[in-house]
Design a protein around this motif. Structure first.
Motif, short mmCIF file in Angstrom:
data_model
loop_
_atom_site.label_atom_id
_atom_site.label_comp_id
_atom_site.label_asym_id
_atom_site.label_seq_id
_atom_site.Cartn_x
_atom_site.Cartn_y
_atom_site.Cartn_z
N MET A 109 0.81 -1.22 0.00
CA MET A 109 0.00 0.00 0.00
C MET A 109 0.84 1.27 0.00
O MET A 109 0.30 2.36 -0.16
CB MET A 109 -0.93 0.01 1.23
CG MET A 109 -1.86 -1.18 1.32
SD MET A 109 -2.79 -1.19 2.88
CE MET A 109 -3.42 -2.87 2.90
N ILE A 110 2.14 1.12 0.18
CA ILE A 110 3.00 2.30 0.26
C ILE A 110 3.18 2.95 -1.10
O ILE A 110 3.18 4.18 -1.23
CB ILE A 110 4.38 1.92 0.86
CG1 ILE A 110 4.19 1.43 2.30
CG2 ILE A 110 5.33 3.10 0.80
CD1 ILE A 110 5.47 0.93 2.93
N GLY A 111 3.31 2.13 -2.15
CA GLY A 111 3.56 2.64 -3.49
C GLY A 111 2.61 3.73 -3.94
O GLY A 111 3.05 4.81 -4.37
N PRO A 112 1.29 3.52 -3.87
CA PRO A 112 0.35 4.55 -4.33
C PRO A 112 0.51 5.89 -3.61
O PRO A 112 0.22 6.95 -4.19
CB PRO A 112 -1.02 3.93 -4.03
CG PRO A 112 -0.77 2.46 -4.03
CD PRO A 112 0.60 2.29 -3.48
N ARG B 112 -6.23 10.65 -5.45
CA ARG B 112 -7.19 9.73 -4.84
C ARG B 112 -6.51 8.49 -4.23
O ARG B 112 -7.14 7.46 -4.02
CB ARG B 112 -8.23 9.29 -5.87
CG ARG B 112 -9.16 10.42 -6.30
CD ARG B 112 -10.12 9.96 -7.38
NE ARG B 112 -10.96 8.85 -6.95
CZ ARG B 112 -12.06 8.99 -6.21
NH1 ARG B 112 -12.44 10.19 -5.79
NH2 ARG B 112 -12.79 7.93 -5.86
N ALA B 113 -5.21 8.63 -3.94
CA ALA B 113 -4.46 7.49 -3.41
C ALA B 113 -5.04 7.01 -2.09
O ALA B 113 -5.20 5.81 -1.86
CB ALA B 113 -2.99 7.86 -3.25
N PHE B 114 -5.38 7.96 -1.20
CA PHE B 114 -5.94 7.56 0.09
C PHE B 114 -7.29 6.87 -0.10
O PHE B 114 -7.60 5.92 0.60
CB PHE B 114 -6.09 8.79 1.00
CG PHE B 114 -4.86 9.06 1.81
CD1 PHE B 114 -4.61 8.35 2.97
CD2 PHE B 114 -3.94 10.02 1.42
CE1 PHE B 114 -3.47 8.59 3.73
CE2 PHE B 114 -2.80 10.27 2.16
CZ PHE B 114 -2.57 9.55 3.32
N HIS B 115 -8.08 7.37 -1.03
CA HIS B 115 -9.38 6.75 -1.27
C HIS B 115 -9.22 5.30 -1.71
O HIS B 115 -10.00 4.42 -1.31
CB HIS B 115 -10.15 7.54 -2.33
CG HIS B 115 -11.51 7.00 -2.61
ND1 HIS B 115 -12.58 7.18 -1.76
CD2 HIS B 115 -11.98 6.24 -3.64
CE1 HIS B 115 -13.64 6.56 -2.25
NE2 HIS B 115 -13.32 6.00 -3.39
N ARG B 116 -8.21 5.03 -2.53
CA ARG B 116 -7.99 3.68 -3.04
C ARG B 116 -7.45 2.74 -1.96
O ARG B 116 -7.43 1.52 -2.16
CB ARG B 116 -7.06 3.71 -4.25
CG ARG B 116 -7.69 4.37 -5.47
CD ARG B 116 -6.86 4.13 -6.72
NE ARG B 116 -7.56 4.62 -7.90
CZ ARG B 116 -7.42 5.85 -8.40
NH1 ARG B 116 -6.58 6.70 -7.81
NH2 ARG B 116 -8.10 6.22 -9.45
N LEU C 79 -8.83 2.63 1.03
CA LEU C 79 -9.94 2.33 1.93
C LEU C 79 -10.28 0.84 1.93
O LEU C 79 -10.37 0.21 3.00
CB LEU C 79 -11.17 3.14 1.53
CG LEU C 79 -11.25 4.57 2.07
CD1 LEU C 79 -12.43 5.31 1.43
CD2 LEU C 79 -11.39 4.56 3.59
N HIS C 80 -10.49 0.27 0.76
CA HIS C 80 -10.91 -1.12 0.69
C HIS C 80 -9.82 -2.09 1.14
O HIS C 80 -10.10 -3.00 1.94
CB HIS C 80 -11.41 -1.46 -0.71
CG HIS C 80 -12.72 -0.79 -1.04
ND1 HIS C 80 -13.86 -0.99 -0.30
CD2 HIS C 80 -13.06 0.08 -2.01
CE1 HIS C 80 -14.85 -0.27 -0.79
NE2 HIS C 80 -14.39 0.40 -1.84
N PRO C 81 -8.57 -1.97 0.66
CA PRO C 81 -7.57 -2.95 1.09
C PRO C 81 -7.29 -2.91 2.59
O PRO C 81 -7.12 -3.96 3.21
CB PRO C 81 -6.32 -2.60 0.27
CG PRO C 81 -6.58 -1.25 -0.28
CD PRO C 81 -8.04 -1.09 -0.41
N THR C 82 -7.24 -1.71 3.19
CA THR C 82 -6.98 -1.65 4.63
C THR C 82 -8.13 -2.29 5.40
O THR C 82 -7.92 -3.05 6.35
CB THR C 82 -6.79 -0.20 5.09
OG1 THR C 82 -7.90 0.60 4.63
CG2 THR C 82 -5.49 0.38 4.57
#
Length: 202
Positions: free
Chosen positions: A24-27, A34-38, A40-43
């Motif tokens: 998750m660090i890469g994005p 919208r990196a933080f928004h993306r 949401l689901h994996p975390t």
């Protein structure tokens, strides 16, 4: 090299538990607004997955009593559940950052997929903070009673996940929670409903 109080197997487990976070660090290093928004689901999904694995340990011990691997899982259950709490906290932080303002956070509270998530996190907070030997010694019998709050919290997580996108997320939620629900039903049957041979007369 090992750290004091930690076995190599525990350190190796934490490496595995950390792998989803590393992806998750890469994005976050790019220019994607919208990196933080993306995230949401994996975390959220990894928090739920680790929670489910940790909560399955007791049922698997009962189902596979003659096997060693459920004992290993039971021994490391606390590590897995702490990892679940860390991912849940990260999920909450990402959500707040993605919403941007406190007004927007409060605005979404009446929605089922939101208030269930917040309530689950409020329940998990004391569970996460007391997941250590010192708290267990201090709380004594109350520690196990407190830990049972994980079950209503898990129900809230299930509703939180399933109600996303106007309940369009219920199939993946059901797939993830299905094994836990099956083990819970087995434990209920084993301890309370299974036929038992009558006790021999003295």
């Amino acid at each position: 090299m090992t750290f004091p109080g930690y076995k190599p197997s525990t350190l190796a487990l934490w490496v595995v538990l950390s792998l989803p976070a590393l992806t998750m660090i890469g994005p976050l290093l790019g220019d994607d607004a919208r990196a933080f928004h993306r995230l949401l689901h994996p975390t959220g999904e990894w928090a739920a997955r680790f929670m489910i694995i940790g909560m399955m340990a007791s049922g698997l011990m009962l189902l596979f009593r003659s096997r060693q691997w459920p004992r290993w899982l039971m021994h490391h259950r606390r590590d897995i559940e702490v990892a679940a709490f860390v991912y849940a906290a990260l999920h909450t932080l990402v959500y707040v950052i993605d919403r941007g303002t406190l007004d927007r956070v409060n605005e979404a509270l009446p929605e089922t997929e939101i208030w269930t998530g917040w309530l689950a996190m409020l329940i998990f907070l004391p569970l996460g903070l007391t997941s250590n030997d010192a708290a267990q010694r201090w709380l004594r019998a109350g520690w196990k009673i407190l830990q049972r709050a994980a079950w209503p919290a898990a129900v809230l997580v299930l509703i939180h996940w399933a109600s996303l996108h106007d309940w369009g997320s219920w199939p993946p939620a059901a797939v993830h929670f299905g094994p836990l629900m099956a083990l819970w039903a087995y434990r209920l049957w084993y301890w309370y409903l299974r036929p038992r041979a009558p006790l021999a007369a003295a």
